[in-house]
Structures are given as C-alpha cells and as structure tokens.
Design an enzyme around this catalytic site. Structure first.
Site, PDB file in Angstrom:
ATOM      1  CD  GLU B  60      -1.925  -2.371   1.184  1.00 19.18           C
ATOM      2  OE1 GLU B  60      -0.951  -2.862   1.609  1.00 19.18           O
ATOM      3  OE2 GLU B  60      -2.676  -3.095   0.999  1.00 19.18           O
ATOM      4  CG  ASP B  85      -9.284  -3.124   7.688  1.00 18.64           C
ATOM      5  OD1 ASP B  85      -9.822  -3.268   9.068  1.00 18.64           O
ATOM      6  OD2 ASP B  85     -10.148  -3.134   6.670  1.00 18.64           O
ATOM      7  CG  HIS B 129      -9.703  -8.372   6.074  1.00 20.81           C
ATOM      8  ND1 HIS B 129      -9.021  -9.247   6.864  1.00 20.81           N
ATOM      9  CD2 HIS B 129      -8.662  -8.085   5.045  1.00 20.81           C
ATOM     10  CE1 HIS B 129      -8.116  -9.703   6.398  1.00 20.81           C
ATOM     11  NE2 HIS B 129      -7.772  -9.089   5.283  1.00 20.81           N
TER      12      HIS B 129
END
Lengths: 351, 325
Positions: B60, B85, B129
């Site tokens: 990410e 998350d 999640h």
C-alpha cells in the site's frame, strides 16, 4: 417553511389588537418586509410585515376583528407547501391562544407552529414572566434565543436567569431595585413599594444611567433674546393651524437644535469604538411621557426638514409613543425633553 | 436517463466514464487491472486502457507513494485499497505527503489523488478487514473523507472526487456493494461538501452514514407510529463537514442521535456531538446520544461481530431516551 403569523404585542401593556385592514390578499406572493396588514391598538396603528418571502396562503382573522395577542392571523408559506397540519393546529388552539408552543413534553417540539423558541429561552421567559410571542427571534430559523429575551427584558434579566452560575451578578437586582424603589416612594422614609418594575421602566432606568455614564457632563446656561422668535411663533401658529398642524415650542426647539448641530460639527461628534465620529444626518430624540414610563422616539434627518414637517412628525411620534417601543432607534446624540407644563424654572438632566 | 445499478456497478461506471473523460486519469492497486479488482469494481478498465490500469506489488505504501508522485506531476490516479484497514501501511504517504503538498508548496502544487478504500464490517472478515477507519483520517486536515451511501451518490461523488484537486479518501462500504438504486447513465457530479437530508422530521435529528442509514430509516418508521418525527441527515462527506445542515436541523428538533459504525471512543459521532453542543447548546432539549459499535475489535465469530455492531433496537432506545428526557 410555513409560518403562522400571530397578533403581535407592541409594547408590554398591549393585550389585544384590532385588525384594521389587510393590505395583502390570500394568494398574494409577498417578500420579507412587505406590509401585510395594519393593526390598531387603541389610538395607534402599526404595520405587520412579512417575516420572510412566501405566499399569503390563508387569512385567519377578518378585517375589523379584535383579538388577543398571540391569536393566529394568517399563514405564510411556499406556494405549494402543505399547510393543512398548520391549519389543524390553529383550529385546535383557537380557543387557547395563550398556549405556550414548544413547552409540551413528548412529540411536537413546537417547530410546526411557526414560532420558534429555544428551550433555554423558554425557561428564561417563564422565569421573567415575559410573553415572548411577539419578540422577533434572531436565532437559527428565526428562533427566539436567550439573547433575544434578555434584550427584550432590557438586559437585567440575565442576572436572575443565571443566578446559580454567576454569583457575581447576584447583587445586581438588589442594586437596581433599591434606588429605584426609593425614588418611587412618596413618604420621606425609605420604603419598598413592593411592585415589580415593569420592563419598560427597567429599560428607562438603564438607558438614563447609560446615557449619564456615557457622556462627559457639563452644564451651560445662558440667556438668549427670543423676542423675534416669539413673534414669529405667534404669526406661524394660526397659519399652521389652518393646515391642521399644531405648532409647539418643542418643534421650534427641535428645528433650532438641528440648525445648531448642522453648523457646529464639534457638538455632534461622539466617540464610538475608540474613534471620533461626527454624526450626520441630524437625528434627535424627543422624550415622551407615557403612562407606564418614558419613551424616546427619534426624529430623523431634521436638518433637511422644514418646520412644518417636523411638527407633523413630532405629532405622529408622540401619538405612536404610547405603543411602540423600538429598540433599534436609540437617540445617540441628543434628546429633548419638554417639561414646561410642570412650571419649573430650570430642568437639569445630563442624560 | 436512469436505471437501476448496484453500488459496485455505479462505481465501476464512474471509473469508466472518468477514464474516457480525462486521459490523465489512471487506476492502480492490487489486482485492479487484469483481474478487475478483488470486489470486481475495476472490471473492464484494463481491457479498454491497458496502459492506464496498473497491478501493483502487495504494498500500500508503494501504491499511495506512486499516486502522490504522479499526481504532483499532473496525473489523476485512482488508487484502490482492497481493505481500508491497510491504510496504516501507507499512512505516512497519505498523512505526511498527500495531505500536506498543497500547503507546503504555497498552493502551487496540488495532489489530486483518489484513494478508494473498502471499509466497514458485516461480511465475517475478522479483525483486519472489518474496521471503520473514518476517524483515523478525519484528524488530518488536507484530506477529504467521502462516504457515499447509495449507488447514485457513489457514482456522482466519485466523479466529483476524481475532478477535485485535493486528495480524497473515498470510502466504499463492502456491505453496500450489492445495494441497488437509480443511477443516471450520463456522468454527473455531486457536490462534495453538502450533507443530504434524507428524511424530514421535527422531533429528532439522526446523523448517520453508509450502512447505518438503514438502521436510522427503520427506526424512523417505527417512531413515526409513536408520533415522533425523525429527520435523517447523511453528511456524505465527513471532513470537511457540512455543519450548517446539521446545525439547522438540530436547532429545529432540539435532539440529536448520531449512529456510527465503529468504536464509540473518538469516532465521528464524538466530533459531531461536540460541534453541536458547542455551537447550539441553547437549542438542545435533551442530551446528545451516540449509537456506535462497542469499543472492541471486530471479532471473527459471526455472533460476536453482530453483537459488537449497533442494531435498530439500539437506535430506537436512544431515540426514546432523548424523547422522554
């Protein structure tokens, strides 16, 4: 947002008003500030303005009818807005116009009635025994706020309303009621007369004190030869009278004061926000004694007006003074009080 | 012309139309290109624009770093975080880079990125999640936090977000993906900083977002039978918040219930409650109530997950308590 217009209360003593005439008809689109109808209270007449843009959807009070303050007069709403609920409410409370909207528990927070008041303002109004229904709300969606109630009550209300929170303000009511009570007493010994000061008397007292503390005091007395003025007065009086106009010495003095103030900018200079402000045009207040206190209507732009106009406006202002209590038009420069009728020789009032 | 689309399909359509509309738009993220996204949101884009759809490494931080850099150089990246998350992994890129660039360069540079982040609980995805990350980002001035609730809002607000010159975190609730609603065919924008009054009422204002709106509407119907009028407001954008709409509503009703998915502590309900209390305390008829998830992580057990989250009964209880105060 549909608004229910009610019989307003002009001044603390008004109990009922007569709908003299409708100036707008059902179905008329109106803008905020447009005059909708004229309301007569004893000898004076007031105009009721539209509080917001909308269409005059329903007239609930026919011309000529006399109704208590707070009674429904009309519904102002959007052209297609559903006002059936509002009309049902009206018919339900038609017999009890004094019902307090928004005070009930459970559902219906008063938002449908057209009159909004915040819960805390409502508590304050009840504590001070103020009929708030004709007070113009300045809050969100036109709600009457605590500030509005306080302004209406002349500012002194706050001390009582917050007595559990601001102990430093607790002494204030005693301070004001003491001297005022003493002044009202007829007997030579100090005594409290037991009557609560009316709101207007409180305001009168406060304004007098504000004026006193807000200006540097000095007194000048001088003689002036007004022989010619008296002659002119005598000539003019019947001439004015022929036009139905009453010439008074108050009007003459207003005119003279306006001329003087125009010529001498120094006298009409005040301190505002720490800066010198030379005021213009010339506005002068006239103290008018009414049954329940003192009011000071302000005559505007006197420097530009001939004596005849001043006479006419003065008469109208005195006539209106019995009912109007206009907080927005405060004299900030000069007020004139005429107490010649009291046969006093010198009247000295720094305020 | 409008027809019924799912929330997921509405987002997909917005992406297609913006790719078509502006050649500087491109998409990137884990499996967003060839596979069309883990939730299928980016389907069909890689086939039409193979050069403008990038599968990235499982990082990410790289996804958002690449987005920020390309945005400063004039492109309009639309990045996907498969689960919101994982914003923790790229938090520095978002917080210390994306949110600050416009300010640091005196307005001469801007960072027009959109980070689509799949948020919320309800599909038995367990601890990592299922979180509601709104408050993690609402404290970062410079980021716009968008939370659409309907297919119509999802499409219009995503188009507005892509065209906006500031970094936008676009939250997509995974339980809403199959929600269907009317969506116009043509591209359209929805003003980002405007709350929606979903239902009018005079007695209680409920502020809720995304999935929580369902609870609010169900409770409002129930309360209607009791003669209680509920006004429902969806802020739609959580930061910057359309305070005015909320304030005017609460000034009218005098009662506020905030329904929020996610822990109670420091959630957006706390902010809205504090804001209302600060600005219009005088208008309140009852204490402000928050209906939220419990202050625990979202568990894997379906029973526990359901237990942690608020239900319609919680909303009803809060509403009745403010009415009877």
């Amino acid at each position: 947002m549909a608004v229910l217009l009610r019989m307003p209360r002009y001044g603390a003593n008004m109990e009922e008003g007569t709908l003299a005439s409708w100036l707008a008809a059902e179905g008329d689109a109106v803008s905020a500030g447009d005059v909708l109808c004229e309301i007569e209270i004893e000898k004076l007449s007031n105009e009721l303005e539209a509080p917001e843009d909308g269409v005059l959807r329903a007239i609930l009070c026919p011309q000529g009818e006399t109704l208590p303050c707070g009674a429904p007069l009309a519904v102002l709403a959007g052209a297609d807005e559903d006002i059936s609920a509002l009309l049902t409410d009206v018919s339900a409370d038609a017999d009890v116009p004094d019902e307090v909207p928004g005070s009930g528990s459970g559902s219906g927070s008063g938002s449908g009635s057209g009159l909004r008041i915040t819960p805390k303002a409502l508590v304050l109004a009840e504590e001070l025994n103020i009929d708030y229904r004709s007070i113009a709300g300045t809050g969100i969606l036109g709600a009457i706020t605590r500030e509005d109630i306080r302004a209406w009550a002349g500012g002194k209300a706050s001390a009582k309303a917050v007595n559990t929170k601001k102990p430093d303000e607790l002494s204030k009511p005693a301070e004001t009621s003491g001297p005022a009570g003493a002044a009202n007493a007829v007997k030579p010994s100090e005594s409290r007369n037991g009557a609560r000061m009316s709101t207007i008397r409180k305001v009168t007292a406060r304004r007098m004190m504000e004026s006193l503390s807000g200006s540097a005091q000095s007194t000048i007395m001088m003689d002036a030869d007004i022989t010619d003025l008296v002659k002119a007065y005598k000539v003019l009086k019947p001439v004015f009278a022929a036009d139905g106009i009453k010439l008074s010495w108050t009007a003459v003095i207003l005119k003279a004061a306006a001329e003087t103030l125009t010529r001498h900018p120094g006298i009409r200079t005040i301190i505002e926000g720490g800066e010198l402000l030379t005021t213009y045009p010339i506005d002068i207040g006239v103290a008018v004694d009414v049954d329940y206190g003192l009011v000071v209507p302000v005559l505007r732009k006197l420097d530009a007006k001939p004596l005849k106009t001043i006479c006419r406006e003065l008469a109208a202002a005195i006539d209106r003074a019995g009912g109007i209590w206009d907080r927005k038009n405060l004299p900030r420069l000069l007020s004139i009080a005429s107490i010649g009728y009291a046969e006093c020789e010198v009247f000295h009032s720094d305020p | 012309m409008a027809r019924k689309l799912s929330y997921a399909k509405a987002i997909n359509e917005a992406l297609h139309q913006e790719m078509e509309h502006d050649p500087s738009v491109f998409i990137l993220g884990e499996d967003v290109a060839r596979m069309g996204g883990d939730f299928g949101i980016t389907q069909g884009i890689w086939h039409k624009w193979p050069d403008r759809a990038r599968d990235t490494a499982l990082s990410e931080s790289a996804i958002i770093g690449l987005s920020v850099g390309s945005a400063v150089c004039g492109l309009r990246p639309v990045a996907e975080l498969m689960f919101a998350d994982f914003v923790t992994v790229c938090y520095d890129q978002l917080v210390n880079n994306a949110a600050k660039i416009h300010f640091m360069y005196g307005g001469e540079a801007s960072c027009p990125i959109v980070v689509r982040a799949v948020t919320g609980s309800g599909i038995r995805c367990a601890y990592h999640h299922s979180q509601s990350i709104e408050p993690w980002l609402m404290n970062i001035p410079g980021l716009i936090i968008v939370a659409p609730a309907t297919p119509y809002e999802a499409k219009g607000m995503l188009i507005s977000a892509i065209r906006n010159n500031d970094p936008v975190v676009f939250l997509e609730h995974k339980l809403l993906y199959n929600r269907k609603g009317e969506v116009p065919v043509e591209p359209y924008e929805i003003e980002l900083f405007k709350a929606e009054i979903e239902r009018k009422g005079d007695d209680i204002t409920i502020v809720a977002t995304m999935r929580m709106l369902d609870l609010a509407h169900a409770a409002a119907k129930e309360l209607e039978n009791e003669g209680v009028g509920v006004e429902i407001i969806d802020p739609r954008t959580l930061f910057p918040l359309d305070k005015r709409t909320i304030i005017e509503s609460v000034a009218k009703t005098g009662r506020l219930v905030v329904v929020q998915e996610g822990p109670k502590v420091m959630g957006f309900g706390a902010e809205i409650g504090a804001m209302v209390s600060e600005e219009i305390f005088e208008y309140l008829r009852a204490p402000i109530k928050r209906v939220t998830s419990l202050d625990v992580p979202i568990a894997f057990s379906p029973e526990l997950e359901d237990y942690v989250n608020p239900t319609m009964d919680h909303v009803l209880a809060a509403c009745r308590s403010v009415m009877s105060f």
